[in-house]
Design a protein around this motif. Structure first.
Motif, PDB file in Angstrom:
ATOM      1  N   TYR A   1       0.851  -1.179   0.000  1.00  0.00           N
ATOM      2  CA  TYR A   1       0.000   0.000   0.000  1.00  0.00           C
ATOM      3  C   TYR A   1       0.891   1.234   0.000  1.00  0.00           C
ATOM      4  CZ  TYR A   1      -3.785  -3.204   1.138  1.00  0.00           C
ATOM      5  OH  TYR A   1      -4.703  -4.237   1.117  1.00  0.00           O
ATOM      6  N   ALA A   2       0.732   2.104  -0.997  1.00  0.00           N
ATOM      7  CA  ALA A   2       1.608   3.256  -1.157  1.00  0.00           C
ATOM      8  C   ALA A   2       1.544   4.147   0.080  1.00  0.00           C
ATOM      9  CB  ALA A   2       1.212   4.059  -2.393  1.00  0.00           C
ATOM     10  N   GLY A   3       2.719   4.584   0.542  1.00  0.00           N
ATOM     11  CA  GLY A   3       2.793   5.487   1.683  1.00  0.00           C
ATOM     12  C   GLY A   3       2.755   4.804   3.017  1.00  0.00           C
ATOM     13  N   THR A   4       2.631   3.493   3.047  1.00  0.00           N
ATOM     14  CA  THR A   4       2.607   2.750   4.316  1.00  0.00           C
ATOM     15  C   THR A   4       3.565   1.569   4.197  1.00  0.00           C
ATOM     16  OG1 THR A   4       0.849   1.212   3.689  1.00  0.00           O
ATOM     17  CG2 THR A   4       0.171   3.364   4.549  1.00  0.00           C
ATOM     18  N   GLY A   5       3.784   0.940   5.326  1.00  0.00           N
ATOM     19  CA  GLY A   5       4.626  -0.254   5.310  1.00  0.00           C
ATOM     20  C   GLY A   5       3.824  -1.530   5.153  1.00  0.00           C
ATOM     21  N   ARG A   6       2.533  -1.414   4.936  1.00  0.00           N
ATOM     22  CA  ARG A   6       1.675  -2.590   4.855  1.00  0.00           C
ATOM     23  C   ARG A   6       1.832  -3.282   3.515  1.00  0.00           C
ATOM     24  NH1 ARG A   6      -4.116  -1.493   7.423  1.00  0.00           N
ATOM     25  NH2 ARG A   6      -4.042  -3.750   7.180  1.00  0.00           N
ATOM     26  N   GLN A   7       1.713  -4.591   3.556  1.00  0.00           N
ATOM     27  CA  GLN A   7       1.844  -5.400   2.358  1.00  0.00           C
ATOM     28  C   GLN A   7       0.642  -6.303   2.189  1.00  0.00           C
ATOM     29  OE1 GLN A   7       5.567  -7.498   2.542  1.00  0.00           O
ATOM     30  NE2 GLN A   7       6.782  -5.668   2.104  1.00  0.00           N
ATOM     31  N   GLY A   8       0.515  -6.828   1.003  1.00  0.00           N
ATOM     32  CA  GLY A   8      -0.563  -7.761   0.715  1.00  0.00           C
ATOM     33  C   GLY A   8      -0.120  -8.750  -0.336  1.00  0.00           C
ATOM     34  N   GLY A   9      -0.817  -9.854  -0.394  1.00  0.00           N
ATOM     35  CA  GLY A   9      -0.522 -10.874  -1.382  1.00  0.00           C
ATOM     36  C   GLY A   9      -1.765 -11.227  -2.166  1.00  0.00           C
ATOM     37  N   ALA A  10      -1.590 -11.482  -3.456  1.00  0.00           N
ATOM     38  CA  ALA A  10      -2.727 -11.807  -4.316  1.00  0.00           C
ATOM     39  C   ALA A  10      -2.308 -12.866  -5.312  1.00  0.00           C
ATOM     40  CB  ALA A  10      -3.223 -10.555  -5.052  1.00  0.00           C
ATOM     41  N   VAL A  11      -3.299 -13.508  -5.886  1.00  0.00           N
ATOM     42  CA  VAL A  11      -3.095 -14.438  -6.977  1.00  0.00           C
ATOM     43  C   VAL A  11      -4.034 -14.024  -8.101  1.00  0.00           C
ATOM     44  CG1 VAL A  11      -4.801 -16.082  -6.111  1.00  0.00           C
ATOM     45  CG2 VAL A  11      -3.006 -16.868  -7.666  1.00  0.00           C
ATOM     46  N   VAL A  12      -3.561 -14.043  -9.325  1.00  0.00           N
ATOM     47  CA  VAL A  12      -4.347 -13.570 -10.468  1.00  0.00           C
ATOM     48  C   VAL A  12      -5.440 -14.594 -10.776  1.00  0.00           C
ATOM     49  CG1 VAL A  12      -4.292 -12.885 -12.879  1.00  0.00           C
ATOM     50  CG2 VAL A  12      -2.365 -12.336 -11.379  1.00  0.00           C
ATOM     51  N   SER A  13      -6.693 -14.140 -10.680  1.00  0.00           N
ATOM     52  CA  SER A  13      -7.804 -15.026 -11.007  1.00  0.00           C
ATOM     53  C   SER A  13      -8.243 -14.866 -12.452  1.00  0.00           C
ATOM     54  CB  SER A  13      -8.989 -14.757 -10.079  1.00  0.00           C
ATOM     55  OG  SER A  13      -9.477 -13.432 -10.269  1.00  0.00           O
ATOM     56  N   SER A  14      -8.062 -13.688 -13.010  1.00  0.00           N
ATOM     57  CA  SER A  14      -8.396 -13.461 -14.412  1.00  0.00           C
ATOM     58  C   SER A  14      -7.765 -12.148 -14.872  1.00  0.00           C
ATOM     59  CB  SER A  14      -9.919 -13.422 -14.625  1.00  0.00           C
ATOM     60  OG  SER A  14     -10.495 -12.384 -13.864  1.00  0.00           O
ATOM     61  N   VAL A  15      -7.660 -12.013 -16.180  1.00  0.00           N
ATOM     62  CA  VAL A  15      -7.106 -10.797 -16.801  1.00  0.00           C
ATOM     63  C   VAL A  15      -8.208 -10.165 -17.638  1.00  0.00           C
ATOM     64  CG1 VAL A  15      -5.349  -9.864 -18.352  1.00  0.00           C
ATOM     65  CG2 VAL A  15      -4.791 -11.786 -16.845  1.00  0.00           C
ATOM     66  N   VAL A  16      -8.464  -8.881 -17.411  1.00  0.00           N
ATOM     67  CA  VAL A  16      -9.558  -8.183 -18.077  1.00  0.00           C
ATOM     68  C   VAL A  16      -9.027  -6.927 -18.769  1.00  0.00           C
ATOM     69  CG1 VAL A  16     -11.304  -9.037 -16.473  1.00  0.00           C
ATOM     70  CG2 VAL A  16     -10.103  -6.901 -15.976  1.00  0.00           C
ATOM     71  N   ALA A  17      -9.884  -6.330 -19.585  1.00  0.00           N
ATOM     72  CA  ALA A  17      -9.483  -5.123 -20.304  1.00  0.00           C
ATOM     73  C   ALA A  17      -9.381  -3.927 -19.377  1.00  0.00           C
ATOM     74  CB  ALA A  17     -10.478  -4.826 -21.427  1.00  0.00           C
ATOM     75  N   ALA A  18     -10.315  -3.813 -18.424  1.00  0.00           N
ATOM     76  CA  ALA A  18     -10.341  -2.628 -17.564  1.00  0.00           C
ATOM     77  C   ALA A  18     -10.890  -2.996 -16.204  1.00  0.00           C
ATOM     78  CB  ALA A  18     -11.184  -1.524 -18.187  1.00  0.00           C
ATOM     79  N   VAL A  19     -10.462  -2.246 -15.193  1.00  0.00           N
ATOM     80  CA  VAL A  19     -10.966  -2.372 -13.827  1.00  0.00           C
ATOM     81  C   VAL A  19     -11.820  -1.152 -13.550  1.00  0.00           C
ATOM     82  CG1 VAL A  19     -10.288  -2.216 -11.403  1.00  0.00           C
ATOM     83  CG2 VAL A  19      -9.164  -3.850 -12.899  1.00  0.00           C
ATOM     84  N   PRO A  20     -13.046  -1.330 -13.051  1.00  0.00           N
ATOM     85  CA  PRO A  20     -13.917  -0.173 -12.831  1.00  0.00           C
ATOM     86  C   PRO A  20     -13.360   0.765 -11.761  1.00  0.00           C
ATOM     87  CG  PRO A  20     -14.821  -2.135 -11.791  1.00  0.00           C
ATOM     88  CD  PRO A  20     -13.663  -2.591 -12.620  1.00  0.00           C
ATOM     89  N   GLY A  21     -13.493   2.053 -12.020  1.00  0.00           N
ATOM     90  CA  GLY A  21     -13.086   3.054 -11.039  1.00  0.00           C
ATOM     91  C   GLY A  21     -11.631   3.419 -11.058  1.00  0.00           C
ATOM     92  N   ALA A  22     -10.821   2.747 -11.856  1.00  0.00           N
ATOM     93  CA  ALA A  22      -9.387   3.028 -11.908  1.00  0.00           C
ATOM     94  C   ALA A  22      -9.109   4.096 -12.954  1.00  0.00           C
ATOM     95  CB  ALA A  22      -8.603   1.753 -12.223  1.00  0.00           C
ATOM     96  N   THR A  23      -8.312   5.062 -12.585  1.00  0.00           N
ATOM     97  CA  THR A  23      -7.906   6.089 -13.551  1.00  0.00           C
ATOM     98  C   THR A  23      -6.643   5.703 -14.291  1.00  0.00           C
ATOM     99  OG1 THR A  23      -6.686   7.246 -11.805  1.00  0.00           O
ATOM    100  CG2 THR A  23      -8.968   7.910 -12.175  1.00  0.00           C
ATOM    101  N   SER A  24      -6.022   4.608 -13.872  1.00  0.00           N
ATOM    102  CA  SER A  24      -4.817   4.122 -14.520  1.00  0.00           C
ATOM    103  C   SER A  24      -5.119   2.802 -15.214  1.00  0.00           C
ATOM    104  CB  SER A  24      -3.692   3.931 -13.494  1.00  0.00           C
ATOM    105  OG  SER A  24      -2.586   3.261 -14.063  1.00  0.00           O
ATOM    106  N   GLU A  25      -4.419   2.559 -16.320  1.00  0.00           N
ATOM    107  CA  GLU A  25      -4.570   1.283 -17.002  1.00  0.00           C
ATOM    108  C   GLU A  25      -3.907   0.152 -16.227  1.00  0.00           C
ATOM    109  OE1 GLU A  25      -2.941   1.859 -20.841  1.00  0.00           O
ATOM    110  OE2 GLU A  25      -4.656   2.983 -21.607  1.00  0.00           O
ATOM    111  N   LEU A  26      -3.028   0.500 -15.288  1.00  0.00           N
ATOM    112  CA  LEU A  26      -2.366  -0.497 -14.441  1.00  0.00           C
ATOM    113  C   LEU A  26      -3.167  -0.605 -13.152  1.00  0.00           C
ATOM    114  CD1 LEU A  26       1.325   0.712 -14.929  1.00  0.00           C
ATOM    115  CD2 LEU A  26       0.057  -0.962 -16.284  1.00  0.00           C
ATOM    116  N   ALA A  27      -4.019  -1.612 -13.066  1.00  0.00           N
ATOM    117  CA  ALA A  27      -4.929  -1.705 -11.927  1.00  0.00           C
ATOM    118  C   ALA A  27      -5.278  -3.160 -11.662  1.00  0.00           C
ATOM    119  CB  ALA A  27      -6.194  -0.892 -12.181  1.00  0.00           C
ATOM    120  N   LEU A  28      -5.719  -3.414 -10.420  1.00  0.00           N
ATOM    121  CA  LEU A  28      -6.213  -4.723 -10.045  1.00  0.00           C
ATOM    122  C   LEU A  28      -7.439  -4.564  -9.172  1.00  0.00           C
ATOM    123  CD1 LEU A  28      -4.024  -6.286  -7.222  1.00  0.00           C
ATOM    124  CD2 LEU A  28      -3.572  -4.022  -8.116  1.00  0.00           C
ATOM    125  N   PHE A  29      -8.317  -5.555  -9.205  1.00  0.00           N
ATOM    126  CA  PHE A  29      -9.572  -5.526  -8.459  1.00  0.00           C
ATOM    127  C   PHE A  29      -9.602  -6.691  -7.486  1.00  0.00           C
ATOM    128  CE2 PHE A  29     -13.826  -7.137  -7.760  1.00  0.00           C
ATOM    129  CZ  PHE A  29     -14.528  -6.002  -7.376  1.00  0.00           C
TER     130      PHE A  29
END
Length: 797
Positions: free
Chosen positions: A571-599
């Motif tokens: 998480y930007a600006g903090t020391g917190r971390q998270g882990g994820a696994v890709v469940s699917s790849v899509v064209a766009a993520v809703p609400g993201a202003t950047s093309e580099l995004a995850l939901f």
């Protein structure tokens, strides 16, 4: 008796003008329509900029609205010259053809006055004067016509009159074209080869320019005036019309041969006449094809602009309406208030926060899974809701599970009893906190109030309770946490849940235990993660299950990952971390202003955060589904905050004025084509009067001659319409999506494709075809009348 007075220059011009008054009137009408169209188009665009941002979007500061209007006006300034240029090109083509017809009709008198000593300088002066006269008359008539149209449309006359500079420039340009074309036509017999060379060079130049535009347009952006954007539509449409003319010429010649082999006059005679007179019909074909191509382009541009801007705005907003509350957080009451707004169908909380994946900056979006279907916008199919909803399970991969405990529909509060054991003789202040999820999935942290009690056996018991917050039922318990206050002793305290009850609904089967390490510590007592934390309270972060995440194709390409691959993020600006696994790849993520995004579904993200710590990253947005026009009421309900909608914003709305601007220009182009086509047909009818007596002498009746002329003209105009439609479709496919990107800020790269508004296109083409049909009918009727009395002898004298 003949007039034996010497002709002065002025008298000569007057006599010449009266002899060809019909064609000169057509030229003046062409100039008038062109100037009226230019004035109306520019007045419309100027008015659109003047009224943009009025009223301002709710909650947006005035200076920000002004900046958005300025950005839209800058982009509009780069695109608006294309409309003027196309109208001027079409009018210039018509005027040049009319000048050529005048020169052809004056062939004998031109030779006569030249033999009597009419110099080249005098010829240029005469042609320039004849060019200025129709342009001046047309300019006055055009401004009057534009004023009348603006009054009928309820527009401001001042906006039309303010375009006097553009009207003057258009009139001068058309006057110059008329004079040059007239002079060039008078010299055609002595310079035919040079004329053909010049025409061929112009054709090659237009085709090369269109290729350059198609190549460079994807690199253009609406940050200021761009010459590529300014000339792109006009150049490529003109190239399409030239290609249509070439196809028409080749098809006319090819069809004339088998048609001539057929028995009888039809269809051989009309086909041979068209093949022999391609240079005469060329201007009519180009004008009609260019107008139809422009209509197709305008329809495609308008529909594609609407689709691309709306879809881009919907992807960026995430829902029909969106309110960002940062730095404050969103609670269940905010969501409930939003749901009650008139025009809002459903509302939910959302989290949009920056994250870091290695050295890549991206955006993390989280929405409750139950809100995906009713709240998240589909954005024209760009948002894959099924993939977002499937992220809860990640296709069977071991991921974070969210299993909150329902409190029941009748629950009004939460009561918890916990036993406290300390390694010392005293137990410091201990408090309990519950993380609840309301009916929309919005998280709400609740502090339970209570007192410590010591029974006869010395056991310390904490009984605490709290009322449920104002929010949507039914509520669910996601986690229970404990915290210890400052203590000098610093002894460990073991907190064990003795009982939990949903007040008004009954007890809950929940058990949990944790250890508080001295004063000022926090810990999770119970977590609705399916028993992961309860089974292994001391598990390392690396061994914790990941959340299932949906990533954009741009992010997957940047990181080189695919379905099933792990992703570690911070998480930007903090020391917190998270882990994820890709469940699917899509064209766009809703609400993201950047093309580099995850939901990530919000409930699993919250559980993952509590597995790795004792706090959550709360949502900072309210998303709502409903009518975007409810933005005023929603802003007022959420303390006058700005509202983002799935409709195009102020900047895009300013640029959107081009859509009706293109339709105004198309209407003007259609009138220009009809005026020029009528003049060409009438002039052609005069030049072909000799045919009528010959055909009559051969036994061809006047009705049959009328039908043949109608078939000839109908075939020419019909072919021009079809070829123009094909050219417009090709041009739209080549440049419309890139042109929309170039002139409209904020268009996402994933948005594309050409959409056509069929109803207005059909209406525009039908109106043009109806006008052409009237011209054909009038020409055929004229041929029928003339053929009744035409004789060979009359034409031979």
């Amino acid at each position: 008796m003949p007039d034996r007075r010497a002709l002065s220059s002025a008298r000569l011009l007057a006599v010449r003008a009266r002899a060809r008054s019909g064609l000169l009137a057509s030229a003046a009408a062409t100039v008038a329509v062109a100037i009226a169209t230019v004035c109306l188009v520019l007045a419309w665009l100027a008015r659109a900029v003047a009224v943009a941002g009025d009223p301002p979007p709710p909650g947006v500061p005035a200076e920000e609205v002004a900046a958005q209007v300025e950005a839209g006006a800058t982009a509009l300034a780069s695109a608006s010259p294309a409309l003027v240029l196309l109208v001027v090109l079409l009018a210039g083509t018509a005027v040049a053809q009319l000048a050529g017809l005048i020169a052809a009709a004056r062939e004998h008198e031109t030779a006569a006055i030249r033999a009597r000593g009419f110099s080249r300088a005098q010829a240029w002066l005469a042609d320039a004067a004849e060019g200025v006269a129709p342009a001046l008359a047309g300019a006055v008539a055009g401004v009057i016509l534009a004023v009348v149209v603006s009054l009928l449309a309820g527009a401001a006359v001042a906006d039309v009159l303010a375009q006097w500079l553009w009207a003057t420039g258009t009139a001068l340009a058309l006057a110059a074209v008329f004079a040059v074309a007239l002079r060039r036509g008078e010299r055609r017999r002595t310079s035919a080869r040079g004329a053909r060379t010049t025409a061929a060079a112009l054709v090659v130049l237009v085709l090369l320019a269109s290729a350059l535009v198609v190549w460079q347009l994807p690199l253009a952006r609406g940050a200021g005036f761009d010459p590529i954007v300014a000339v792109a539509p006009a150049v490529v449409l003109m190239a399409g019309a030239i290609v249509a003319l070439a196809v028409f010429g080749a098809a006319a010649v090819a069809w004339s041969r088998p048609a001539a082999a057929a028995a009888g006059l039809e269809p051989g005679y009309p086909a041979r006449q068209v093949a022999r007179r391609i240079p005469i019909y060329a201007a009519a074909v180009v004008l009609v094809a260019l107008t139809v191509a422009q209509a197709v382009f305008t329809s495609a541009y308008g529909a594609t602009w609407q689709t691309m801007t709306t879809d881009s705005a919907a992807v960026r907003a995430g829902a029909d309406l969106r309110v960002d509350t940062a730095p404050q957080t969103v609670d269940s009451e905010d969501v409930a208030v939003s749901s009650d707004v008139e025009g809002v169908d459903a509302a939910a909380s959302a989290l949009v926060t920056p994250v870091e994946i290695g050295s890549t900056e991206a955006q993390l979006v989280a929405v409750p899974s139950e809100a995906i279907e009713p709240v998240v916008a589909s954005a024209g199919g760009l948002i894959d809701k099924e993939a977002l909803a499937a992220a809860v399970t990640a296709g069977g991969t071991e991921v974070v599970a969210s299993e909150p405990v329902p409190l029941g529909d009748a629950a009004t509060g939460l009561a918890v009893t916990a036993t406290l054991m300390s390694s010392s003789q005293t137990v410091g202040a201990v408090s309990l906190h519950a993380l609840l999820l309301d009916g929309t999935g919005t998280p709400e942290a609740v502090s339970l109030e209570g007192e410590l009690a010591v029974d006869g056996e010395g056991t310390v018991t904490l009984a605490a309770d709290a009322e449920l917050p104002a929010g949507a039922a039914p509520w669910r318990l996601a986690a229970l946490l404990a915290s210890s206050g400052p203590s000098m002793a610093g002894a460990e305290v073991v907190v064990t849940i003795a009982g939990i009850e949903a007040v008004g609904a009954g007890p809950l089967e929940i058990a949990g235990q944790t250890v508080l390490d001295g004063g000022g510590d926090d810990a999770v007592v119970w977590l609705g993660d399916g028993g992961v934390l309860a089974d292994a309270p001391a598990i390392e972060d690396a061994a914790l299950p990941p959340v299932a995440a949906v990533v954009t194709s741009a992010l997957a390409s940047r990181l080189g990952i695919g379905v099933g691959d792990p992703v570690e993020f911070r998480y930007a600006g903090t020391g917190r971390q998270g882990g994820a696994v890709v469940s699917s790849v899509v064209a766009a993520v809703p609400g993201a202003t950047s093309e580099l995004a995850l939901f990530v579904p919000m409930e699993t993200l919250l559980i993952s955060q509590l597995q790795r710590g004792t706090s959550i990253v709360p949502p900072g947005s309210v998303w709502a589904a409903g009518d975007p026009s409810a933005d005023d009421e929603l802003s007022a309900a959420l303390r006058d905050r700005p509202v983002t909608t799935s409709a195009p914003g102020v900047t895009a709305s300013v640029v959107g004025a081009l859509v009706p601007g293109w339709w105004i220009a198309t209407a003007g182009s259609a009138v220009l084509s009809l005026v020029a086509a009528f003049a060409i047909v009438q002039t052609l009818a005069i030049a072909r009067r000799r045919e009528l007596g010959v055909l009559r002498a051969l036994g061809v009746g006047h009705r049959r001659q009328a039908r043949m002329r109608a078939a000839e003209l109908g075939g020419v105009f019909g072919a021009a319409v079809l070829l123009g439609a094909a050219a417009g479709g090709l041009v739209s496919w080549l440049i419309v999506p890139e042109l929309v990107r170039a002139v409209t800020p904020g268009i996402l790269s994933i948005v594309g494709g050409v959409t056509i508004a069929w109803v207005p296109l059909a209406a525009a083409v039908a109106a043009l075809v109806a006008g052409l049909a009237v011209i054909v009918a009038a020409a055929a009727a004229g041929v029928g009348r003339a053929a009744r009395s035409a004789t060979v002898g009359e034409e031979s004298r």
